[in-house]
Design a protein around this motif. Structure first.
Motif, mmCIF file in Angstrom:
data_model
loop_
_atom_site.group_PDB
_atom_site.id
_atom_site.type_symbol
_atom_site.label_atom_id
_atom_site.label_comp_id
_atom_site.label_asym_id
_atom_site.label_seq_id
_atom_site.Cartn_x
_atom_site.Cartn_y
_atom_site.Cartn_z
ATOM 1 N N LYS A 266 -21.238 87.641 51.739
ATOM 2 C CA LYS A 266 -20.791 86.523 52.541
ATOM 3 C C LYS A 266 -19.207 86.136 52.061
ATOM 4 O O LYS A 266 -18.938 86.143 50.932
ATOM 5 C CB LYS A 266 -21.563 85.384 53.473
ATOM 6 C CG LYS A 266 -22.929 85.514 53.431
ATOM 7 C CD LYS A 266 -23.208 84.843 53.591
ATOM 8 C CE LYS A 266 -25.018 84.945 54.249
ATOM 9 N NZ LYS A 266 -26.824 83.921 54.869
ATOM 10 N N GLU A 267 -18.423 85.566 52.900
ATOM 11 C CA GLU A 267 -17.220 85.223 52.299
ATOM 12 C C GLU A 267 -16.851 83.946 52.367
ATOM 13 O O GLU A 267 -17.849 83.755 53.737
ATOM 14 C CB GLU A 267 -15.740 85.434 54.063
ATOM 15 C CG GLU A 267 -15.530 87.638 53.389
ATOM 16 C CD GLU A 267 -14.510 87.448 52.589
ATOM 17 O OE1 GLU A 267 -13.954 86.860 51.419
ATOM 18 O OE2 GLU A 267 -15.398 88.529 51.744
ATOM 19 N N PRO A 268 -16.295 83.425 52.287
ATOM 20 C CA PRO A 268 -16.351 82.089 52.174
ATOM 21 C C PRO A 268 -15.289 81.213 52.883
ATOM 22 O O PRO A 268 -14.741 81.609 53.393
ATOM 23 C CB PRO A 268 -15.816 81.247 50.601
ATOM 24 C CG PRO A 268 -14.988 82.335 49.811
ATOM 25 C CD PRO A 268 -15.482 84.064 50.048
ATOM 26 N N GLU A 269 -16.175 79.871 53.794
ATOM 27 C CA GLU A 269 -15.459 78.962 54.495
ATOM 28 C C GLU A 269 -14.117 78.278 53.821
ATOM 29 O O GLU A 269 -13.707 77.794 55.010
ATOM 30 C CB GLU A 269 -16.318 78.570 55.298
ATOM 31 C CG GLU A 269 -17.801 79.427 55.938
ATOM 32 C CD GLU A 269 -18.292 78.217 56.543
ATOM 33 O OE1 GLU A 269 -17.969 76.858 56.542
ATOM 34 O OE2 GLU A 269 -19.215 79.208 56.953
ATOM 35 N N PHE A 270 -14.064 77.943 52.731
ATOM 36 C CA PHE A 270 -12.539 77.986 52.359
ATOM 37 C C PHE A 270 -12.058 78.303 50.895
ATOM 38 O O PHE A 270 -13.068 78.626 50.775
ATOM 39 C CB PHE A 270 -13.008 76.222 52.086
ATOM 40 C CG PHE A 270 -13.874 76.290 51.357
ATOM 41 C CD1 PHE A 270 -14.014 75.606 49.579
ATOM 42 C CD2 PHE A 270 -15.209 76.037 51.874
ATOM 43 C CE1 PHE A 270 -15.097 75.309 48.577
ATOM 44 C CE2 PHE A 270 -16.758 75.345 51.068
ATOM 45 C CZ PHE A 270 -16.677 75.292 49.922
ATOM 46 N N GLU A 271 -11.329 77.972 50.207
ATOM 47 C CA GLU A 271 -10.880 78.099 49.466
ATOM 48 C C GLU A 271 -10.263 77.398 48.103
ATOM 49 O O GLU A 271 -10.263 76.130 48.854
ATOM 50 C CB GLU A 271 -8.944 79.019 49.712
ATOM 51 C CG GLU A 271 -9.150 80.159 50.204
ATOM 52 C CD GLU A 271 -7.470 81.068 50.989
ATOM 53 O OE1 GLU A 271 -6.843 79.968 49.967
ATOM 54 O OE2 GLU A 271 -7.591 82.177 51.351
ATOM 55 N N CYS A 272 -10.475 77.965 47.088
ATOM 56 C CA CYS A 272 -10.504 76.726 45.986
ATOM 57 C C CYS A 272 -9.884 77.323 45.224
ATOM 58 O O CYS A 272 -9.631 78.854 44.965
ATOM 59 C CB CYS A 272 -12.010 76.869 45.214
ATOM 60 S SG CYS A 272 -12.782 76.152 45.894
ATOM 61 N N ASN A 273 -8.618 76.803 43.789
ATOM 62 C CA ASN A 273 -7.796 76.852 43.626
ATOM 63 C C ASN A 273 -8.107 76.921 42.188
ATOM 64 O O ASN A 273 -7.767 77.142 40.933
ATOM 65 C CB ASN A 273 -6.203 76.651 43.491
ATOM 66 C CG ASN A 273 -6.390 74.931 43.794
ATOM 67 O OD1 ASN A 273 -7.194 73.915 43.048
ATOM 68 N ND2 ASN A 273 -6.263 74.128 44.572
ATOM 69 N N PHE A 274 -9.554 76.025 42.056
ATOM 70 C CA PHE A 274 -9.385 75.322 40.250
ATOM 71 C C PHE A 274 -8.800 75.079 39.125
ATOM 72 O O PHE A 274 -8.690 75.265 38.038
ATOM 73 C CB PHE A 274 -10.680 76.795 39.795
ATOM 74 C CG PHE A 274 -11.757 77.318 40.729
ATOM 75 C CD1 PHE A 274 -12.713 76.600 40.342
ATOM 76 C CD2 PHE A 274 -11.827 77.664 40.895
ATOM 77 C CE1 PHE A 274 -13.878 76.470 40.799
ATOM 78 C CE2 PHE A 274 -12.951 78.111 42.327
ATOM 79 C CZ PHE A 274 -14.076 77.661 41.643
ATOM 80 N N LYS A 275 -7.356 74.487 40.159
ATOM 81 C CA LYS A 275 -6.577 73.586 38.851
ATOM 82 C C LYS A 275 -6.806 72.486 38.814
ATOM 83 O O LYS A 275 -6.809 71.591 37.049
ATOM 84 C CB LYS A 275 -5.860 73.698 40.088
ATOM 85 C CG LYS A 275 -4.734 74.307 40.161
ATOM 86 C CD LYS A 275 -3.780 74.819 41.440
ATOM 87 C CE LYS A 275 -2.490 76.046 41.380
ATOM 88 N NZ LYS A 275 -1.747 75.710 42.136
ATOM 89 N N GLY A 276 -8.018 71.740 39.140
ATOM 90 C CA GLY A 276 -8.470 70.480 38.584
ATOM 91 C C GLY A 276 -9.219 70.729 37.511
ATOM 92 O O GLY A 276 -10.424 70.898 37.473
ATOM 93 N N SER A 277 -9.061 70.261 36.450
ATOM 94 C CA SER A 277 -10.145 69.830 35.282
ATOM 95 C C SER A 277 -11.380 68.859 35.176
ATOM 96 O O SER A 277 -11.990 69.367 34.147
ATOM 97 C CB SER A 277 -9.050 69.917 33.828
ATOM 98 O OG SER A 277 -8.336 68.827 33.979
ATOM 99 N N GLY A 278 -10.641 67.629 36.206
ATOM 100 C CA GLY A 278 -12.379 67.009 35.599
ATOM 101 C C GLY A 278 -11.950 65.963 34.842
ATOM 102 O O GLY A 278 -12.591 64.836 34.296
ATOM 103 N N ARG A 279 -10.216 66.087 34.009
ATOM 104 C CA ARG A 279 -10.693 65.359 32.416
ATOM 105 C C ARG A 279 -10.353 63.409 33.249
ATOM 106 O O ARG A 279 -10.502 63.014 32.184
ATOM 107 C CB ARG A 279 -9.155 65.685 32.097
ATOM 108 C CG ARG A 279 -9.630 66.899 31.708
ATOM 109 C CD ARG A 279 -8.177 67.474 30.973
ATOM 110 N NE ARG A 279 -8.285 68.897 30.461
ATOM 111 C CZ ARG A 279 -7.151 69.115 29.835
ATOM 112 N NH1 ARG A 279 -6.067 68.880 29.656
ATOM 113 N NH2 ARG A 279 -7.532 70.717 28.916
ATOM 114 N N GLU A 280 -9.489 63.458 34.462
ATOM 115 C CA GLU A 280 -9.460 61.926 34.442
ATOM 116 C C GLU A 280 -11.512 61.710 34.426
ATOM 117 O O GLU A 280 -11.404 60.751 34.129
ATOM 118 C CB GLU A 280 -9.162 61.828 35.729
ATOM 119 C CG GLU A 280 -7.649 62.261 35.793
ATOM 120 C CD GLU A 280 -7.521 63.595 36.135
ATOM 121 O OE1 GLU A 280 -8.705 64.268 35.849
ATOM 122 O OE2 GLU A 280 -6.474 64.202 35.839
#
Length: 318
Positions: A266-280
């Motif tokens: 199945k194809e995802p319904e949205f795109e993710c770039n995974f640029k956020g690191s979650g460090r904040e």
């Protein structure tokens, strides 16, 4: 069968959320017993510690709250093909009366990701298992005792107690059960995405997430399971799975098609770039000794004491 006989609830033995499920099964049993006498329970704090569980509850007399019990008890539908699950309450309130919940688990009663059937676990407690105000006050008292010696002398286990209570205070109170990131990746036979980046994607999509006090790899979130799999599909696009790993998994299943293959079709319904690191988010967390290591090797429950020593014990071999 032992769990059902003692607590009137059916567990999901291979469910990765078994530690929290055990707490919720016990709370359901307490609520059921209290309801017989026109009473109900309010959990204060519930912990999974080492190899045992502890639940602290308050009991109140209220026939009105007893009628709300069906809203606080539910079932889990666990897919037999992948980590997908859905929690369903036993009943709902229309504003005038209580009615049974209409179950719409999956498509045609099957897992929407793999098409496999569901296993049903429960009943168990689906309402909050902690009183956040009490837990937060307990954290403050431990900190005041540790740093300034207030209330009483510092406890030898204050560091561990502070870490446990801090982690409990950070849990999402209204989300029952959890997923494991390694389990999601294992199903797809792909690399495990960094936890910080995965959480950052959930935050960007408007969903909440947290850890749990028992399992370091756990992920509590109010996001639907489909959103989690769409994030994983985007991750696989950026980090393709080696053909050999997919082929080995198919050969091991002996069917040529694995649950991971069905999910990735199945194809995802949205795109993710995974640029956020979650460090904040990580920096904003309070410093605490979370998930301490076992105090010694082979830590755990020992063999039950017997009336007669075994032959190996008599011979000095044990």
């Amino acid at each position: 069968e032992t769990c059902f006989a003692k607590y009137r609830s059916m567990p999901i033995h291979k469910g990765k959320y078994l530690h929290e499920l055990a707490l919720r099964i016990l709370l359901q049993s307490l609520e059921s017993q209290a309801n017989k006498y026109g009473r109900h329970i309010v959990p204060v704090a519930s912990f999974g510690i080492d190899f045992y569980i502890r639940c602290f509850v308050r009991v109140f007399d209220s026939k009105k709250e007893v009628k709300n019990s069906s809203l606080k008890i539910g079932y889990v539908y666990q897919s037999t093909g992948c980590p997908t699950f859905e929690v369903v309450p036993s009943g709902s309130h229309t504003g005038k009366t209580y009615v049974p919940t209409v179950v719409n688990a999956g498509e045609g009663g099957r897992c929407p990701e793999t098409g496999k059937s569901f296993k049903v676990g429960g009943p168990f407690w689906i309402a909050p298992i902690h009183n956040q105000a009490v837990v937060e006050e307990a954290v403050k008292r431990v900190e005041m005792t540790r740093d300034y010696g207030q209330y009483h002398d510092p406890l030898p286990t204050s560091k561990r107690l502070h870490g446990l209570l801090t982690t409990v205070s950070e849990e999402l109170p209204d989300v029952p059960l959890y997923y494991l990131l390694p389990d999601l990746a294992s199903t797809l036979r792909c690399q495990i995405p960094p936890r910080g980046r995965f959480i950052a994607q959930l935050t960007e999509l408007g969903y909440r997430s947290s850890a749990t006090h028992k399992e370091p790899d756990a992920l509590k979130t109010d996001a639907p399971t489909k959103v989690l799999w769409d994030i994983m599909r985007n991750w696989v696009k950026l980090h393709p799975i080696a053909d050999k790993r997919s082929k080995d998994a198919a050969d091991a299943k002996g069917k040529g098609v694995t649950p991971g293959m069905l999910i990735l079709e199945k194809e995802p319904e949205f795109e993710c770039n995974f640029k956020g690191s979650g460090r904040e988010e990580a920096k904003a967390r309070k410093k605490a000794a979370r998930y301490p290591l076992n105090p010694e090797a082979n830590w755990g429950p020992k063999r039950a004491a017997g009336r007669f020593a075994s032959k190996r014990s008599r011979d000095g071999l044990d």
